[in-house]
Write an enzyme that holds these catalytic residues in place. Sequence first.
Site, PDB file in Angstrom:
ATOM      1  NE  ARG A 101      -4.027  -0.168   2.481  1.00  0.00           N
ATOM      2  CZ  ARG A 101      -4.839  -0.222   3.455  1.00  0.00           C
ATOM      3  NH1 ARG A 101      -5.148  -1.134   4.393  1.00  0.00           N
ATOM      4  NH2 ARG A 101      -5.342   0.678   3.805  1.00  0.00           N
ATOM      5  CB  SER A 175     -12.089  11.096   3.172  1.00  0.00           C
ATOM      6  OG  SER A 175     -12.425   9.887   2.329  1.00  0.00           O
ATOM      7  CG  ASP A 293     -13.954   2.765   5.387  1.00  0.00           C
ATOM      8  OD1 ASP A 293     -13.242   2.038   4.823  1.00  0.00           O
ATOM      9  OD2 ASP A 293     -13.531   3.332   6.298  1.00  0.00           O
ATOM     10  CE  LYS A 320     -10.847   2.428   1.798  1.00  0.00           C
ATOM     11  NZ  LYS A 320     -10.680   3.814   3.285  1.00  0.00           N
TER      12      LYS A 320
END
Length: 412
Positions: A101, A175, A293, A320
Site C-alpha cells: 500500500r 473524504s 468504507d 484499501k
Amino acid sequence: MSQVYILRRKTNIPNEVAVDLPSSKSISNRLLILNALCANPSEINNLSDSDDTNVMVEALKGDLKHIDIGAAGTAMRFLTAYLTIQPGVHEITGSERMRKRPIGTLVNALRAQGANIEYMGEEGFPPLRITGTTLKGGDVTFPGDISSQYITAFMLIGPTVKGGFKIHLEGTINSRPYIDMTMAILRTFGIDAKWIDETTLVIPQAELKTKPMSVEGDWTAVSYWYAMAALCPDTKFNLYPLDSVSTQGDANTAQLLAAFGLEGCITADRHHLLSHKVDPKGFFEYDFRNQPDMAQTYVVLCCLLGISFRFCGLESLKIKETDRISALVAELRKIGYVIETNDKDEIWYNGERCEASFEPIKTYKDHRMAMSFAPAALVLNHDLLIDDPGVVSKSYPNFWNDISPLIEVIPQ
C-alpha cells in the site's frame, strides 16, 4: 488453511433485535495519538477493541523501536508522522498487503518538513526506518484526492511543530468528513484548528490540553445493521450507543435509510431505532467520495433487494485492505449477481444475474468484505459460506456473535 463459516438464516427471526455497537476506531486512533502527545495524558474510556486500535495502543506503550502494525492502515499513516518527531531510530512495518500500500505521498511531505525517513524495501512503500528530528512547520501541499489519513497524520502532529501547519489541498477533496472529524477532535484538545478557505486549513502550534474522554459508537458498523434491517422488514432494530450529532462522516448515511424502505430516529439516550416503513427504491445513485468504507455494504444490499444502482467516488477502494472493486465483482458472481465497473471509481448494476456457484466468499484479509456479504444469508435460498471470517476483528470483533439472533453462524 483458513477457517470457513457457514451462515444460515434462522427459522424464527425475532421481532426486535438490540445491538451494542463497537466503538469508533477512527475516533479512538486519533485520540490515542493526541493523548500521547500531551504532557499530561488522560484516560480514554470506551476505546475500540478492534485490531487497528489494539495495534496503536501496543505501539504507543512500547519502546517505538520496532513496530509491526499488521494490516492497520490508519496506524501506519498516523504513526509514521508521529515517529518523525519522537527521539531515536524507529522501524515500522506491516502485513504483506500493507507493504504493497503506497505511502510515498506522506513520506515526501514529511521529508519536505525535514523528516528523516528511509525506505527499508521498495521505494514508496513500507517498511520504513524513521529517525526522530525537529520538523520546520509552515506550508504543506497535498493533492485533495489522496487518502484523508495522510492529511490527518499531519494534522495530529501539527500542534507540537514550531509554527504549526498550513495545509493546502489541490483539486477535488476526497473524504472531507474525516478531515473535519480530526479538526473537531483537535478542538477538544484546545487547538484552534480551522478551515480558512475551501481548500486551506490551519493547525496552529499550541499546548495540547486533555481531559477524560469517551469514544462514541461506530457509524461505519451501523451500515451492516441497515442492510440487515432492510432484509428483515418485520423486525425492529435498536442500535446503541450513537450520537445524533457526530464527528463521523459515515453518520451522514442515515439519510440513505428511505432508499431501502427504512425509517430511523436517535433517542435522547443514544438509541438508534430502525423499522421498515415503505418499499425500497427501484434505482439508487450515490457518490461515496465522503463515505468510501460503506460502499461495499450498499453494493451488496442493492443487489439483494433487486435495486439497480450507479455508485461513484470509489477511487480509494482500489488501495484499501484489498482492491475492493475487483473483489466485489468476483464475489457477487458467486451468489448470482453481475455488477460492472470502470475499474477506477465507479460501480453499477442493471439487474443482470448469473448462475450462482455458492463457493465460499473470499474476504481477501478485508474485514469489510466479510461483514458486507454476511446479510446475504438472510435472503439466499442456500447456505452462505464466508472464508477467513476472523478478519472482522480488524474493526468489529464481536460481529459474528452480534448477528446470531438473525443468522446461525456455524464454524466449519
